[in-house]
Design a protein around this motif. Sequence first.
Motif, PDB file in Angstrom:
ATOM      1  N   ARG A   6       0.839  -1.200   0.000  1.00 57.11           N
ATOM      2  CA  ARG A   6       0.000   0.000   0.000  1.00 57.11           C
ATOM      3  C   ARG A   6       0.878   1.256   0.000  1.00 57.11           C
ATOM      4  O   ARG A   6       0.570   2.242  -0.665  1.00 57.11           O
ATOM      5  CB  ARG A   6      -0.906  -0.040   1.231  1.00 57.11           C
ATOM      6  N   ASP A   7       1.988   1.207   0.729  1.00 56.76           N
ATOM      7  CA  ASP A   7       2.903   2.362   0.770  1.00 56.76           C
ATOM      8  C   ASP A   7       3.518   2.625  -0.604  1.00 56.76           C
ATOM      9  O   ASP A   7       3.694   3.784  -0.995  1.00 56.76           O
ATOM     10  CB  ASP A   7       4.029   2.120   1.781  1.00 56.76           C
ATOM     11  N   ALA A  10       1.034   4.338  -2.717  1.00 49.57           N
ATOM     12  CA  ALA A  10       0.947   5.750  -2.328  1.00 49.57           C
ATOM     13  C   ALA A  10       2.097   6.548  -2.957  1.00 49.57           C
ATOM     14  O   ALA A  10       1.909   7.670  -3.442  1.00 49.57           O
ATOM     15  CB  ALA A  10       0.979   5.871  -0.801  1.00 49.57           C
ATOM     16  N   HIS A  11       3.272   5.944  -2.995  1.00 49.55           N
ATOM     17  CA  HIS A  11       4.426   6.595  -3.603  1.00 49.55           C
ATOM     18  C   HIS A  11       4.222   6.764  -5.114  1.00 49.55           C
ATOM     19  O   HIS A  11       4.510   7.824  -5.678  1.00 49.55           O
ATOM     20  CB  HIS A  11       5.687   5.775  -3.319  1.00 49.55           C
ATOM     21  N   ALA A  13       1.385   7.012  -6.692  1.00 48.26           N
ATOM     22  CA  ALA A  13       0.368   8.047  -6.905  1.00 48.26           C
ATOM     23  C   ALA A  13       1.008   9.430  -6.811  1.00 48.26           C
ATOM     24  O   ALA A  13       0.695  10.332  -7.591  1.00 48.26           O
ATOM     25  CB  ALA A  13      -0.753   7.897  -5.874  1.00 48.26           C
ATOM     26  N   LYS A  14       1.950   9.577  -5.877  1.00 47.54           N
ATOM     27  CA  LYS A  14       2.639  10.852  -5.710  1.00 47.54           C
ATOM     28  C   LYS A  14       3.479  11.161  -6.956  1.00 47.54           C
ATOM     29  O   LYS A  14       3.433  12.268  -7.494  1.00 47.54           O
ATOM     30  CB  LYS A  14       3.515  10.786  -4.459  1.00 47.54           C
ATOM     31  N   THR A  21      -7.274   9.255  -2.617  1.00 48.17           N
ATOM     32  CA  THR A  21      -7.777   9.219  -1.241  1.00 48.17           C
ATOM     33  C   THR A  21      -7.322   7.932  -0.552  1.00 48.17           C
ATOM     34  O   THR A  21      -6.862   6.992  -1.212  1.00 48.17           O
ATOM     35  CB  THR A  21      -9.315   9.245  -1.228  1.00 48.17           C
ATOM     36  N   GLU A  22      -7.464   7.899   0.756  1.00 47.48           N
ATOM     37  CA  GLU A  22      -7.111   6.688   1.520  1.00 47.48           C
ATOM     38  C   GLU A  22      -7.936   5.488   1.058  1.00 47.48           C
ATOM     39  O   GLU A  22      -7.435   4.378   0.943  1.00 47.48           O
ATOM     40  CB  GLU A  22      -7.356   6.926   3.025  1.00 47.48           C
ATOM     41  N   LEU A  25      -6.624   4.162  -2.144  1.00 46.22           N
ATOM     42  CA  LEU A  25      -5.377   3.416  -1.936  1.00 46.22           C
ATOM     43  C   LEU A  25      -5.664   1.973  -1.547  1.00 46.22           C
ATOM     44  O   LEU A  25      -5.004   1.050  -2.025  1.00 46.22           O
ATOM     45  CB  LEU A  25      -4.530   4.090  -0.855  1.00 46.22           C
ATOM     46  N   ASP A  26      -6.648   1.794  -0.661  1.00 44.72           N
ATOM     47  CA  ASP A  26      -7.003   0.435  -0.237  1.00 44.72           C
ATOM     48  C   ASP A  26      -7.411  -0.413  -1.437  1.00 44.72           C
ATOM     49  O   ASP A  26      -6.988  -1.555  -1.587  1.00 44.72           O
ATOM     50  CB  ASP A  26      -8.175   0.473   0.761  1.00 44.72           C
ATOM     51  N   ALA A  29      -4.380  -0.756  -4.227  1.00 47.38           N
ATOM     52  CA  ALA A  29      -3.266  -1.612  -3.810  1.00 47.38           C
ATOM     53  C   ALA A  29      -3.585  -3.077  -4.120  1.00 47.38           C
ATOM     54  O   ALA A  29      -2.763  -3.791  -4.700  1.00 47.38           O
ATOM     55  CB  ALA A  29      -2.967  -1.416  -2.329  1.00 47.38           C
TER      56      ALA A  29
ATOM     57  N   GLU B 356      -6.630  14.075  -9.902  1.00 49.36           N
ATOM     58  CA  GLU B 356      -7.451  13.229  -9.035  1.00 49.36           C
ATOM     59  C   GLU B 356      -8.939  13.445  -9.343  1.00 49.36           C
ATOM     60  O   GLU B 356      -9.709  12.500  -9.434  1.00 49.36           O
ATOM     61  CB  GLU B 356      -7.164  13.542  -7.564  1.00 49.36           C
TER      62      GLU B 356
END
Lengths: 99, 501
Positions: A6-7, A10-11, A13-14, A21-22, A25-26, A29, B356
């Motif tokens: 998941r981390d 997140a990276h 996506a950045k 959103t959180e 991400l869930d 992932a 987004e």
Amino acid sequence: MPNISRDEVAHLAKLARLAVTEEELDVFAGQLDQILDAVAAVGEVAKDDIPPTSHAVPLTNVFRADEVRPGLTQQQALAGAPAAEEGRFRVPRILGEEQ
Amino acid sequence: MTDLTRLPAAELAAKIHAREVTAVEVTQAHLDRIAEVDGLVHAFLHVDAEGALATARAVDADLAEGREPASALAGVPLALKDVLTTKDMPTTCGSRTLENWVPPYDATVTRRLRRAGVVILGKTNMDEFAMGSSTENSAFGPTRNPWDPERIPGGSGGGSSASLAAFEAPLAIGTDTGGSIRQPGAVTGTVGVKPTYGGVSRYGLVAFSSSLDQAGPCARTVLDAALLHEVIAGHDPLDSTSIDAPVPPVVAAAREGASGDLSGVRVGYVREFAGEHYQRGVLGSFERALGQLREQGAEVVEVSCPNFAYALPAYYLIAPSECSSNLARFDAMRYGLRVADDGEHSAEEVMSASREAGFGPEVKRRIMLGTYALSSGYYDAYYGSAQKVRTLISRDFAAAFERVDVLVSPTTPTTAFRIGERVDDPLAMYYADLCTIPANLAGNAAMSVPSGLSDDDGLPVGLQIMAPALADERLYRVGAAYETVRGPLLDRVPELKGVSV
């Protein structure tokens, strides 16, 4: 062990400039992990001696005559701009507070 | 009076050019049909009635003054996929990011259609940025399959294929990166052709995966597709990947094929395109197609393309990688959606928030997948290996085409699935492209032509025909011959009239 955490998502996506959103991400992932599982199959046949193909039709050095052609007018170029000012694209600040 | 919306493009053109009907009457008939059924079908994102009628009036005026028609299709209406730029209509690519964006220039395909006097009715719905197999990824709502409104019309070009099956347009333009012309053609009982890569200019085709994207014709008959192919194809200096060679003689081939005789034509069916992912009714239809091709004189043999099994994984690395790079242009600075521009947020934060808000889930998934596949440390295992698979697939095709003139397979493993059935399972969605992807990876020409209705669910099935690069005319010869003997299918589409919106 999953292909991707998941981390790591997140990276990614950045890096891709996606303010996910959180909750996204869930979901992403798990899905990306499942997709990576499936596409990893390419490794089964991609041996060292096989050259890669980047393009189906091999074309190199495609030139055209260096002639002046009409381009977009300033008005046309700005027609779809989210914000314009004095005939230019207006953009948000590009430096952070600390700079 | 004949219902003008039921006629093939070739017949409409003949009537218009002989001045039996006017282009305005033909255009109006299709606009009326759109007004009647598109509330249900939702094939169109934008209809330009005024522009279409103006083009039609110009064609009529030319003919009235005794001038030759501008092309074989002058005056015939067409539905244009919303991924090709039009300077007088919005071009959204099915994305919130480009909602209401009117491009400052025409795509080469658009320009050639206008030059040919083709009447552009409007822009058709699609999966966002052409990523998807069902048109459910459009930000503006799904398109429905005229055969069963509860089912998908295929994707990404579901709007184009549905407009044909709903008799809203006799011709349409699609784009095919992994099957987005052929798979919608198959599940709606229409004809769709992906020309040889580089055969049709990509200038003004909003890029998804540049080494795979190819625009092509969609129609209800093989001859109509050929006539449209000739209008849009040919070298374009504005696209450096455009092939500088004569357009293959596709119309002549379609006319030759109409005799139905396939004596001396060698047809190979791909052994690997069968198995657990295939619906029984689809395989049954394919078996009947092989039998019919034999009866028409073709020599039908089995061919093995062992690396085709790796086409799907290779595609879902290459296409997302190219997409992650191509869609970086949507940065909220020069055009497209911008949010959070409140003076507080930096350009980078505005960019991230805008992307987004502007992109849907499938586009985000593919951008992230591509970003991952291209990152150092993973490049060799994923993107690099996928490019090697591309070489292996081209080799499989080359070996096969030493033995046969064309390859055939089912176009899709299943018939149209239900709307909503696969939206939460991206991998299941990807399997819709199982048979169409190899031709994209190798750059070959390929067609889907209706092969009847599946006997397990009564829905359309497509026969895929694949030819070597630059031999597009073989598709039309075999496709037209097959179509002639198989007979029409679209007269069996259920009546959409009277459906409330």
